[in-house]
Enzyme design. Structure first.
Site, PDB file in Angstrom:
ATOM      1  N   HIS A   1       0.793  -1.059  -0.321  1.00  0.00           N
ATOM      2  CA  HIS A   1       0.090  -0.055  -0.088  1.00  0.00           C
ATOM      3  C   HIS A   1       0.886   1.401   0.181  1.00  0.00           C
ATOM      4  CE1 HIS A   1      -4.619  -1.097   1.078  1.00  0.00           C
ATOM      5  NE2 HIS A   1      -3.859  -1.853   0.324  1.00  0.00           N
TER       6      HIS A   1
ATOM      7  N   ASP B   1       2.359   1.577  -3.370  1.00  0.00           N
ATOM      8  CA  ASP B   1       1.382   2.031  -4.269  1.00  0.00           C
ATOM      9  C   ASP B   1       1.139   3.655  -4.310  1.00  0.00           C
ATOM     10  OD1 ASP B   1       1.214  -0.406  -5.342  1.00  0.00           O
ATOM     11  OD2 ASP B   1      -0.657  -0.646  -4.349  1.00  0.00           O
TER      12      ASP B   1
END
Lengths: 175, 175, 175
Positions: free
Chosen positions: B54, B57
């Site tokens: 995460h 990203d």
């Protein structure tokens, strides 16, 4: 001239999605005599608490309540009439009850579907969408999921309006 | 004059639905100072990998990151301010943490819901829809699912915009 | 000038949602030569019955059927051509097959995604949404769910139209 089939509304949603509350508001907004058909039987404390909570949420003074775990179509026919709005909550519990009682599922589904177009009552049917998770490991759960999905397709096709409810918000799928 | 409650955005979606990426794009598009509140604790390697993914990203250089597994509302109040956009990812992990810590769930949910309308930050809250599969066999999972569903209804009602995300595509449910 | 990528249609839905029937109607409506690529292998009686039922629903006289559990992209390339419509049902079974065969999932997903824009056939790809229930207890199921979610995002991004199907009713998410 509109066919009577335009009366039925189908409300589909997940667990705790607010689908029952939304369906109840649809019934209340009709201004008609309100009937509530509960398909759930109070098997255990957890279920009993849910039913009690549903009753409290609904304010039962204004509703006539019917408990009908199995013979749903016959019950709907018995209370059917002009000037009435009938809430059925919920179809997935009915499917569970039919499976446990080893009823003829296909015949029961057809009977309910065929009843809808001719009903005089304003019908609002609630059901749980259960087919959007991982394939269940046990065969009974898979069969239940298949039955529920097939019923939802039949009821949606026979209904005038269909809503999908998530987070308390209705999304119109049909009508 | 628009009420401050029009600031909050609620993004609901399934596992790997692209909900976090969509929510992050909403925050980035504001052009405001970006804050990321992670409710997930790195319990095990699998969770650690997810959080690392995460972060990768998101490109953490441009964000201020906060780890807040439990006291979410207090944390949001502490970092609240004009010119800030705050992403909370995700509410379902927060619910899990509250259950494990035996917090007063109802009180925590109310506090968060009541915080939203007066917040000065642009808030984007992400959560997992978990109620569209078969009823879980264990009671804890059922309770979690019920809590999550109730919270989603409360947050959706208090938000200006609500999106349901599937396959990376947002569907506007409200706003 | 429209890019060839505008040809692909992605149909996502739950179990027994009517997604296959809807996808088949999209293919039939094209009036093109119809090809059906089944990713399911008939492992056991339950699966065999489902496939037989799917075939009966479809009326196989009008379709050319291909069974392709693993090398989906190569198969699509082999049958690709102007004047053809190709139904792939379904991607989640393909993901399961790839995992069981220990293929390179990321490479397989990229190859399929990159094939779509240049395809001459009218492609309709069907898949199961599986990420909207409780987090599965076993790691393999969680990995499958993550793979499926990532693939859905990739295919949706590369498709011209995306539909979410529930209770037999299509909801357009893109296009």
């Amino acid at each position: 001239m509109t066919s009577p089939s335009s009366q039925a509304v189908f409300v589909l949603g997940g667990a705790r999605s607010g689908k029952s509350r939304f369906a109840e508001s649809l019934v209340s907004d009709t201004g008609l005599d309100r009937h509530y058909v509960a398909t759930g039987q109070a098997w255990d404390d957890e279920m009993r608490n849910r039913i009690a909570q549903h009753r409290a949420d609904r304010g039962d003074i204004l509703w006539t309540t019917h408990e009908e775990p199995l013979d749903l179509t016959a019950r709907l026919a018995a209370i059917d009439g002009e000037g009435r709005a009938v809430l059925v909550d919920c179809l997935t519990l009915w499917v569970t009850n039919l499976m446990m009682a080893e009823r003829n599922i296909a015949a029961e589904f057809s009977a309910l579907t065929e009843f809808l177009p001719g009903a005089k009552s304003r019908l609002v049917l609630v059901s749980n969408e259960v087919g959007l998770g991982i394939v269940p490991e046990n065969r009974m759960a898979r069969e239940f999921r298949d039955h529920a999905g097939r019923l939802h397709q039949m009821i949606a096709a026979a209904s005038a309006e269909v809503y999908f409810v998530a987070a308390g918000l209705p999304l119109k799928m049909k009508g």
